[in-house]
Scaffold this active site. Sequence first.
Site, mmCIF file in Angstrom:
data_model
loop_
_atom_site.group_PDB
_atom_site.id
_atom_site.type_symbol
_atom_site.label_atom_id
_atom_site.label_comp_id
_atom_site.label_asym_id
_atom_site.label_seq_id
_atom_site.Cartn_x
_atom_site.Cartn_y
_atom_site.Cartn_z
ATOM 1 N N GLU A 35 44.822 44.669 25.977
ATOM 2 C CA GLU A 35 44.733 46.004 26.563
ATOM 3 C C GLU A 35 45.763 46.922 25.908
ATOM 4 O OE1 GLU A 35 45.136 45.847 30.809
ATOM 5 O OE2 GLU A 35 44.764 47.986 31.052
ATOM 6 N N ASN A 60 35.591 47.670 35.319
ATOM 7 C CA ASN A 60 36.765 46.803 35.455
ATOM 8 C C ASN A 60 37.388 47.037 36.821
ATOM 9 O OD1 ASN A 60 39.078 45.089 34.365
ATOM 10 N ND2 ASN A 60 40.151 46.948 35.026
ATOM 11 N N GLU A 61 37.497 45.994 37.588
ATOM 12 C CA GLU A 61 38.128 46.088 38.920
ATOM 13 C C GLU A 61 37.664 47.364 39.636
ATOM 14 O OE1 GLU A 61 42.355 45.188 38.654
ATOM 15 O OE2 GLU A 61 41.872 43.149 38.034
ATOM 16 N N TYR A 71 44.781 35.950 39.132
ATOM 17 C CA TYR A 71 46.097 35.720 38.522
ATOM 18 C C TYR A 71 46.892 34.719 39.351
ATOM 19 C CZ TYR A 71 45.488 39.565 35.237
ATOM 20 O OH TYR A 71 45.047 40.365 34.207
ATOM 21 N N GLU A 107 39.834 37.856 33.608
ATOM 22 C CA GLU A 107 41.302 37.950 33.512
ATOM 23 C C GLU A 107 41.889 36.801 34.316
ATOM 24 O OE1 GLU A 107 43.018 41.793 34.479
ATOM 25 O OE2 GLU A 107 41.356 42.841 33.514
ATOM 26 N N GLN A 127 47.569 38.337 28.631
ATOM 27 C CA GLN A 127 46.937 39.050 27.544
ATOM 28 C C GLN A 127 47.536 38.578 26.224
ATOM 29 O OE1 GLN A 127 46.870 43.296 27.920
ATOM 30 N NE2 GLN A 127 46.173 43.261 30.039
HETATM 31 O O1 AHR Z 1 46.139 42.593 32.973
HETATM 32 C C1 AHR Z 1 46.793 43.628 33.623
HETATM 33 C C2 AHR Z 1 45.911 44.347 34.617
HETATM 34 O O2 AHR Z 1 45.538 43.468 35.620
HETATM 35 C C3 AHR Z 1 44.594 44.860 34.099
HETATM 36 O O3 AHR Z 1 44.707 46.075 33.465
HETATM 37 C C4 AHR Z 1 43.779 44.984 35.342
HETATM 38 O O4 AHR Z 1 42.406 44.825 35.101
HETATM 39 C C5 AHR Z 1 44.363 43.920 36.251
HETATM 40 O O5 AHR Z 1 44.684 44.426 37.487
#
Ligand code: AHR
Length: 507
Positions: free
Chosen positions: A27, A174-175, A241, A298, A347
């Site tokens: 990103e 995205n989200e 995450y 992600e 990332q």
């Molecule tokens: O990876 C960081 C952020 O995490 C991304 O931009 C977003 O999609 C997620 O909340």
Amino acid sequence: MKRVTLKMDTERKISRIAPEIYGHFSEHLGRCIYKGIYVGEDSEIPNVKGMRKGVVEALKEIKLPVLRWPGGCFADEYHWKDGIGPRQQRKQIVNTNWGGVVENNAFGTHEFMELCEQIGCEPYIALNLGSGTVQEAAEWIEYMTYDGGSELAKLRAANGHEEPWKVKYLGIGNESWGGGGSMRPEFYADTYRRYRTFCRDLSGNKLFPIACGPNADDYNWTDRIMPLLKWHTKAIALHYYTIPTGNWEHKGSSTEFDEQEYYQTIRQALRIEEIIDRHLTIMDYHDPEQKVSLVVDEWGTWYDVEPGTNPGFLYQQNTMRDAIVAAIHLNIFNKHSDRIIMANIAQTVNVLQAMILTEGKDMVKTPTYEVFAMYRDHQGATQIDSVLDTEYTGIGEISVPALSESVSVSENADGEEFVHITLSNASLTESCEVYLQLPANQEFTGTAEFSLLTNEVNAYNSFEEPERVKRQIGNEEWYGNRTSVTLPPCSVYSATCKIRKFDCKCE
Ligand code: AHR
């Protein structure tokens, strides 16, 4: 020392492991693109057309299959026309999501496609649904893929790329449940359908649309979008995450953690399996023919940023703990490869659970990178039935399975079959001897090539000591249908060995 058996049957083939399960996400965030991947053509840092040579070479080595770009949150404020044409004339904007810094758009569509070509990976474009328009998205597809005399195709040629590119993976949202527009599932689904309608397959290019899936355990999102999107999308994308404390305000440090926080992290990482299973159950309810796949768009660890760094840049170190987290995830993804067709760790460089960290001209490969290198033989191989009766480990009330595993097979051009075994031992105190057991009519035959990654749990690669955590590579002779390997505490192991099958009167 604990002793367990990993039973595997190379005749019980389950599903192909899509190489894209080993995908990555990059990103416009902190030093991921700028200073990390892209240093510019005039840089003293060795580069090819602005791409840092060392990074590209390292990513090629792990066979990076697919790269998602330009975000993330950034995608929802990205206007692709800002990033084409002469660089000096490109628009300077504010990267509002990530540190409020100026984004000069030096890295745009042409640069991203060039990067993918250098790495040899598929591009995965994330559209702007949050603040863009359908027309803008449709024009981007035309600009990239149309092979004719349209204004946009001519503009692409004038900007240096006569030939259209092939773009397969297209993220539509995205989200969207959060930073991507705070949409309700029904509103998002309708928005998705509009965008999907006008993003056309042009000049023989075939898009593979991916819808915004759920945030972690938001099962309601999946349940509500599936009936509305199952005829319109190829996949939905989950984001999950691993946050050690489970608390976004105080996530924990990347290097300073005790045993309690370590096992908490492992427990959080393991949650992804339940999350995947429950989303898949909901998806199957709406789509029993399983036409829609799951992407884990992600994933990875997310800690407090390194002290003294820009909080908006999400820069964190990467230790053996991250290696164990990566190994666990990849084993779980392999085992769900019948339904998971892609996963992108967040990332690639200098952000979150990165493969590579850079500082000026220097770069280090992280322990997570080592795991991706150790697992690369699974890409495109076929996952087989394997079972391990693992022991439990932990501290206090936290109890987690100590071991994780996955096994696949592949054939070489001569029709010889190879088995690929990956294991991790999350215990910080106990070694484990793992017996690798094939059925009676199958045997290991010849030289097994193995890698072992182990160190203290908070060991990491710094610019002063770049190879502190590095896989040891070796080989040994394996014969018969049973052999054993020893996993030290806090370790990741991989091995590849030729196998042979024969007629056997026994069971
Ligand atoms: O990876 C960081 C952020 O995490 C991304 O931009 C977003 O999609 C997620 O909340």
